[in-house]
Every structure is written in structure tokens, then in C-alpha cells.
Enzyme design. Structure first.
Site, PDB file in Angstrom:
ATOM      1  N   ASP A  66       0.841  -1.209   0.000  1.00 24.07           N
ATOM      2  CA  ASP A  66       0.000   0.000   0.000  1.00 24.07           C
ATOM      3  C   ASP A  66       0.873   1.253   0.000  1.00 24.07           C
ATOM      4  OD1 ASP A  66       0.893  -0.053   2.626  1.00 24.07           O
ATOM      5  OD2 ASP A  66      -1.083   0.321   3.512  1.00 24.07           O
ATOM      6  N   SER A  67       2.201   1.073   0.101  1.00 25.06           N
ATOM      7  CA  SER A  67       3.133   2.192  -0.087  1.00 25.06           C
ATOM      8  C   SER A  67       2.938   2.825  -1.458  1.00 25.06           C
ATOM      9  CB  SER A  67       4.580   1.715   0.070  1.00 25.06           C
ATOM     10  OG  SER A  67       4.812   0.556  -0.713  1.00 25.06           O
ATOM     11  N   ASP A  91      -1.247  -6.387  -0.379  1.00 25.46           N
ATOM     12  CA  ASP A  91      -1.239  -5.672   0.904  1.00 25.46           C
ATOM     13  C   ASP A  91      -2.635  -5.111   1.178  1.00 25.46           C
ATOM     14  OD1 ASP A  91      -0.024  -4.692   3.159  1.00 25.46           O
ATOM     15  OD2 ASP A  91       1.046  -3.068   2.143  1.00 25.46           O
ATOM     16  N   LYS A 135      -1.148  -9.530   3.053  1.00 30.53           N
ATOM     17  CA  LYS A 135      -0.475  -9.020   4.256  1.00 30.53           C
ATOM     18  C   LYS A 135      -1.407  -8.024   4.925  1.00 30.53           C
ATOM     19  CE  LYS A 135       2.903  -5.769   4.094  1.00 30.53           C
ATOM     20  NZ  LYS A 135       2.268  -4.693   4.911  1.00 30.53           N
ATOM     21  N   GLU A 166      -1.628  -5.223   8.468  1.00 32.14           N
ATOM     22  CA  GLU A 166      -0.896  -4.564   9.551  1.00 32.14           C
ATOM     23  C   GLU A 166      -1.595  -4.816  10.885  1.00 32.14           C
ATOM     24  OE1 GLU A 166      -0.008  -0.420   8.837  1.00 32.14           O
ATOM     25  OE2 GLU A 166       0.803  -0.840   6.852  1.00 32.14           O
ATOM     26  N   GLU A 214       8.577  -3.897  10.934  1.00 31.38           N
ATOM     27  CA  GLU A 214       8.996  -2.609  10.364  1.00 31.38           C
ATOM     28  C   GLU A 214       9.544  -1.665  11.441  1.00 31.38           C
ATOM     29  OE1 GLU A 214       6.286  -0.808   7.587  1.00 31.38           O
ATOM     30  OE2 GLU A 214       7.435   1.060   7.520  1.00 31.38           O
TER      31      GLU A 214
HETATM   32  O1  KIV Z   1       3.409  -1.142   1.709  1.00 25.94           O
HETATM   33  C1  KIV Z   1       4.584  -1.494   1.833  1.00 25.94           C
HETATM   34  O2  KIV Z   1       5.455  -1.235   0.982  1.00 25.94           O
HETATM   35  C2  KIV Z   1       4.947  -2.250   3.023  1.00 25.94           C
HETATM   36  C3  KIV Z   1       6.400  -2.525   3.265  1.00 25.94           C
HETATM   37  C4  KIV Z   1       7.060  -1.301   3.757  1.00 25.94           C
HETATM   38  C5  KIV Z   1       6.610  -3.674   4.148  1.00 25.94           C
HETATM   39  O3  KIV Z   1       4.098  -2.604   3.786  1.00 25.94           O
END
Ligand code: KIV
Length: 255
Positions: free
Chosen positions: A43-44, A82, A111, A113, A180
Site C-alpha cells: 500500500d506504499s 497488501d 499481508k 498490519e 517494520e
Molecule cells: O506497503 C509497503 O510497501 C509495506 C512494506 C514497507 C513492508 O508494507
């Protein structure tokens, strides 16, 4: 051979795991041809692809769109989708529905959080057969509550909570956990205690693997975090290429 979640799990103790983000067809091709083990459609992308100030703005629909683009590259690496802010917090059934949508878009794992507080979501998603990667330590989706993007695990209380979180996500059925921006000693302790692999970003080298954002690695990010490493300055290389093109058009040299 295609990498599956169980292969990532099996790498613990035998070799370091390499994960990198990718958000579209070309970045997935670059990452996969370089031989990484897992590609995270992170989600970055809200920040590095869309120029948003945080990850809060990216929607499930947008994440699925990018996951489809990555999956079209047919990578050998495991594709991890994510789960964005708002796609799993509201209920277990929302979490399962969102995870299924990721699988339908080509993800082979998801994934999310959170630690102990979202262990029930991990359990529910794993129960329907979707492998889950947990993400503890600094959770950027919680930056409002945390008061920013600060390193975690620097007090005894935080360190104890992080260890509890790691054990809770393992117990809930996660096949790996991202740690992280966490005190490296705490990340090392967690790595030793867990049976599942730890994949770290900004949490030291004593982890089972590392993950970085591809825009940071390639020099395409405006703000590179202190723990990332820029391996090439693609922004300058690309700008020079476009400048040459513009010059040649203006001087009548191209076409
Ligand atoms: O969204 C992302 O890129 C991440 C990584 C920083 C692990 O969650």
C-alpha cells in the site's frame, strides 16, 4: 519453480528471504527477473505511485487493480497483496471478503498490519485457505494513533508487547511476519523465538529476510527513509534521457 507461501516458511533457518515491492507489470518483471522470493504489492503505492501523503488514501479497488497488473507478469516470486486501510479492520467477514478479492486479482497471499489486536482477522483469512503475512512494529496505517513514524520497541513495555504480537500472529496462522522500523535487538529476539520467518525493514540484519520499497531501491522516491538503500539513481538517468529527447526534437535531430 513457482514460490508458494509454504516455501517462504521453509526458508527460515536455511537462507535469507528477499522481498521487494512492485506495483505494475514492468516493476514486477524487473523484480522477478532479478530473482526475488516475494513481490509485495504494497500500500506504499499510495505514496510512491500516487503522491499521497500517507497510505490512508488508497482503496481496496485500487490495490486490486495494481495486484492484477503485477500478476499479469506471471512472476515466479510469491505475489503478496497488501490489505489497505479500511479493508479488514471493520469485521472478520470484511477481512475475509477483501482477502478473497485479492486472490481473485492474482495475489497468492495477503499481508495485513497489526499484531494481537488483529489475530482474529489472520485466523479467519487463513481458515478460508489464503496465506497471511502479518506486519508488526511500525504500522504506517496507525500513524495517527502512534503520533508519527517513529521506531518501535525502544522501551521494555513496547518490546514485551511486540513479542506478544509476534507470538499471537504466529499462533493465529500467519506464515511470515514483517517487522517494520523496530529496535534491531527486539527484532532479533523475535526472530529467534518464532518458528515462522521474520522479514524486516529498518529493523536490523538479524532477521530471516528483508523487504524494501522498489522506488527507494531504484532512486525514484522523493522521500527515502533513513534505513532504505538507493542502489541506483533512476530519476536522474530517466530525466537525462527525456532531456536528450526534448533537445533532439527541438534541434530537428529526431526523428
Ligand atoms: O506497503 C509497503 O510497501 C509495506 C512494506 C514497507 C513492508 O508494507
Amino acid at each position: 519453480m513457482k514460490v508458494r507461501a509454504k516455501d517462504i516458511l521453509g526458508m527460515k533457518g536455511s537462507r535469507k528471504i528477499v522481498m521487494i515491492t512492485a506495483y505494475d507489470y514492468p516493476t514486477a518483471k524487473i523484480a522477478d527477473s532479478a530473482g526475488v522470493d516475494a513481490i509485495l504489492v504494497g500500500d506504499s503505492l499510495a505514496m510512491v505511485m500516487m503522491g499521497m501523503p500517507s497510505t490512508h488514501g488508497v482503496t481496496l479497488r485500487q490495490m486490486l487493480w495494481h495486484t492484477e497488473a503485477v500478476a499479469r507478469a506471471r512472476p515466479r516470486a510469491l505475489v503478496v497483496g497488501d490489505m489497505p486501510f479500511g479493508s479488514y479492520e471493520t469485521s472478520e467477514s470484511d477481512a475475509v471478503r477483501s482477502a478473497i478479492a485479492f486472490v481473485r486479482s492474482g495475489a497468492e497471499a495477503v499481508k495485513l498490519e497489526g499484531g494481537s489486536e488483529y489475530a482474529d482477522r489472520i485466523r479467519a483469512i487463513a481458515k478460508v485457505g489464503v496465506p497471511v503475512m502479518a506486519h508488526i512494529g511500525l504500522n504506517p496505517q496507525r500513524y495517527l494513533k502512534l503520533g508519527g513514524y517513529k521506531m518501535r520497541g525502544n522501551t521494555a513495555e513496547e518490546a514485551r508487547q511486540l513479542l506478544k504480537d509476534a507470538e499471537a500472529v504466529q499462533e493465529a496462522g500467519a506464515f511470515a511476519v514483517v517487522i517494520e522500523f523496530t529496535n534491531p535487538e527486539v527484532a532479533a529476539t523475535i526472530t529467534k523465538k518464532l518458528q515462522i520467518p521474520t522479514i524486516c525493514i529498518g529493523s536490523g540484519r538479524e532477521c530471516d529476510g528483508q523487504v524494501l520499497v522498489i522506488h527507494d531501491v531504484l532512486g525514484l522516491s522523493e522521500n527515502v527513509p533513513p534505513f532504505a538503500k538507493k542502489y541506483v539513481d533512476l530519476m536522474s538517468i530517466a530525466r537525462e534521457a527525456v532531456e536528450r529527447y526534448a533537445r533532439e526534437v527541438r534541434e530537428g535531430l529526431f526523428p
